[in-house]
Motif scaffolding. Structure first.
Motif, short mmCIF file in Angstrom:
data_model
loop_
_atom_site.label_atom_id
_atom_site.label_comp_id
_atom_site.label_asym_id
_atom_site.label_seq_id
_atom_site.Cartn_x
_atom_site.Cartn_y
_atom_site.Cartn_z
N TYR A 22 18.73 -3.04 -12.58
CA TYR A 22 19.99 -3.66 -13.00
C TYR A 22 20.58 -2.73 -14.04
N ALA A 45 22.74 -11.75 -17.89
CA ALA A 45 23.31 -11.68 -16.53
C ALA A 45 22.27 -11.18 -15.53
N ALA A 46 21.46 -10.20 -15.95
CA ALA A 46 20.40 -9.68 -15.06
C ALA A 46 19.32 -10.74 -14.85
N GLU A 73 19.76 -13.93 -14.86
CA GLU A 73 20.38 -14.91 -13.95
C GLU A 73 20.17 -14.49 -12.49
N ARG A 74 20.28 -13.20 -12.24
CA ARG A 74 20.16 -12.71 -10.87
C ARG A 74 18.71 -12.53 -10.42
N TYR A 75 17.90 -11.98 -11.30
CA TYR A 75 16.53 -11.62 -10.91
C TYR A 75 15.56 -12.80 -11.04
N GLN A 76 15.88 -13.74 -11.95
CA GLN A 76 15.03 -14.91 -12.19
C GLN A 76 13.58 -14.54 -12.55
N GLU A 135 21.68 -2.14 -8.87
CA GLU A 135 22.73 -3.17 -8.87
C GLU A 135 23.44 -3.09 -10.21
N VAL A 175 25.39 -4.45 -13.41
CA VAL A 175 25.62 -5.72 -14.12
C VAL A 175 26.77 -5.54 -15.10
#
Lengths: 303, 257
Positions: A51, A72-73, A75-78, A159, A161
């Protein structure tokens, strides 16, 4: 288990400490992805998920903004664990991220046993094991506590962010300490003074021994902070990293920041009244004695 | 400038530590206690800023047992104007999130322009409390400060990074920063100031009035780490020790040849 590993980027480069974070994740058998506020050029050429936020846009040091980018990362990667190095960037960012995520944070982790982190207490003289009560946990890892990993060959899956947060401080740039007149990294013998030398007058006996051994004298942080010895002679994380043939630590208890700067020395002698001082862990020989009594005798015998 | 400086009482780190009967913290008996070294720099910086800005006021806050008042008296003698002792006999079991929540709850409506803490405590060493307080109070927070000067209506700060590099930062007030060792030269309280400090206000607040959150972690075991290796330990008379050491250096290293 999933770990989001937070890389560090300074003056245009990613710091190599990130490989210890990968080593930690591999050691606990966790899946890992890298987060970095940096540049694509700085991302390791390896088969990892990344990220990436643009340092040109978000700044190398803008903690409020980085906090939102990491969130934010997450949130995406969990991830289950968000892992930093215990460094000036890591210990600065970790509490902010933990607060944002409502997560527990454990600092300066040295071990991870059955899902529970272990951290030092009282300068490493004690350790504690910690039970976590939140779904996610933020960790900072002690430098050198986990071996660096070699990353799998391949190319990174990057990706981008982004975050929409205004900086609340003005970062005005870096300031490099003035170049030292004494390059300790080239000395074959270093004799260093710690708080245990007692008073500034005793620096002279440390310098004298260094001279007798054909080397230079150095110092630990407290002695430099007290201005008994100039900063250019400081050994440790915030001073110089040294690897002489002989390192003599005089009255130095052995805080991790000091050990990090001298533990690659070929042979280490510690002189300390405390047999249990952490410096004993890295010393080949521990002389249990008062520095002010022992050092003059040693110097005299060396002629 | 209305300043809050937070301090902690810690044992002298040279002490020999033993695990307490509860198994989760060190035994507090037979230890020498002092002000956390990082916080001494905080008190000094608060007092220096007060001396530079007319009409300033410095409140020193400490969470701890009754014994912690010893270091509060020192802070008052160094020049703080008033003390707030948060009485907490369970202070040793509090994790950084709880400690930060107590401080933030106290500070929330007091209109402090600046909050100063040490960057970490010498015993727990978590380096979290200051920055958590900044988050809780929604203040910009700067950690690991080794340089501080007034700059217009804000502060110019230096953050210590690794390898002798510093980051220069400017921040407007209100703000919070945490002190790294070497930020300044903490003063010794003079006898007249120690006497004067006895008349300064020192109020006590029960921790229950300020602690509104639950901890997010707990220590389950405290232990003395196993020695990994460690080398030869030499004890005895200095002259004999010197002879032995010279023998070892001749054998194991090339520096004496």
């Amino acid at each position: 288990m999933k770990c989001l590993l937070i890389g560090e980027y300074r003056q245009g480069e990613m710091l190599s400490s990130v490989y210890e974070l990968f080593g930690f994740a591999a050691g606990i058998g966790a899946e890992a992805a890298l987060f970095l506020v940096g540049s694509e050029a700085a991302v390791p050429a390896a088969d990892i998920g990344v990220y990436l936020a643009d340092a040109e846009r978000y700044g190398e040091y803008q903690p409020q903004v980085h906090q939102r980018l990491i969130a934010a990362a997450v949130e995406r990667y969990q991830p289950d664990l968000i892992v930093f190095s215990h460094s000036s960037y890591g210990w600065d960012m970790a509490p902010r991220v933990a607060y944002r995520l409502g997560a527990a944070q454990v600092s300066e982790v040295v071990d991870f046993v059955d899902g529970e982190p272990v951290a030092p207490v009282c300068n490493g003289k004690l350790r504690r094991r910690i039970a976590l009560k939140t779904a996610r946990t933020v960790l900072t890892l002690q430098a050198g506590a986990f071996s660096a990993a070699t990353l799998p060959a391949g190319s990174p899956n990057i990706e981008a962010v982004e975050a929409d947060e205004q900086p609340r401080i003005i970062f005005e740039g870096y300031e490099q300490a003035p170049a030292a007149d004494v390059d300790l990294s080239k000395a074959e013998v270093i004799v260093s003074a710690g708080r245990g030398i007692g008073k500034p007058d005793n620096v002279a006996m440390i310098a004298e021994l260094a001279k007798k051994l054909g080397g230079e004298y150095g110092a630990s942080r407290p002695v430099v902070d007290a201005e008994w010895v100039a900063h250019e002679r400081q050994v440790g994380t915030t001073g110089q990293t040294v690897s002489p043939k002989l390192y003599v630590a005089c009255g130095i208890s052995g805080a991790i920041q000091h050990l990090a700067g001298m533990k690659k020395s070929e042979f280490v002698v510690a002189v300390n009244t405390d047999k249990d001082a952490p410096i004993g862990e890295v010393a080949d020989v521990l002389v249990v004695a008062d520095v002010t009594q022992f050092i003059p005798v040693l110097s005299e015998k060396l002629g | 400038m209305n300043i809050l400086v937070c301090i902690k009482q810690v044992p002298d780190m040279e002490a020999k530590f033993a695990v307490a009967a509860n198994g989760v913290w060190y035994d507090p008996t037979d230890l020498a206690w002092r002000m956390n070294e990082y916080d001494e720099y905080g008190v000094e910086q608060a007092v220096q800023l007060k001396e530079q800005v007319a009409g300033s006021d410095v409140t020193v806050l400490c969470i701890g047992t009754d014994k912690a008042k010893e270091i509060m008296k020192k802070a008052l003698a160094m020049g703080c104007d008033r003390g707030v002792h948060v009485a907490d006999d369970e202070v040793f079991s509090r994790e950084p999130y709880e400690i930060a929540a107590i401080i933030a709850e106290f500070a929330r409506d007091k209109g402090f322009d600046l909050v100063i803490t040490g960057m970490q405590s010498q015993d727990r060493g978590s380096a979290q409390v200051g920055l958590l307080v900044a988050e809780m109070l929604d203040l910009p927070g700067i950690s690991t400060v080794v340089g501080c000067s007034l700059d217009g209506d804000g502060l110019a700060l230096s953050r210590e990074l690794e390898g002798g590099v510093r980051a220069k930062v400017r921040v407007n007030l209100p703000a919070l920063f945490t002190c790294q060792l070497g930020l300044n030269k903490p003063r010794y309280p003079t006898l007249p100031n120690i006497m004067k400090a006895k008349k300064k206000e020192l109020i006590t607040i029960a921790v229950a009035d300020l602690l509104k959150v639950a901890g997010r972690q707990a220590t389950t075991a405290l232990f003395v780490p196993q020695k990994k290796g460690g080398g030869l330990v030499l004890e005895g008379d200095p002259a004999e020790l010197a002879d032995k050491l010279i023998g070892i250096l001749k054998e194991k290293t090339t520096v004496l040849s």
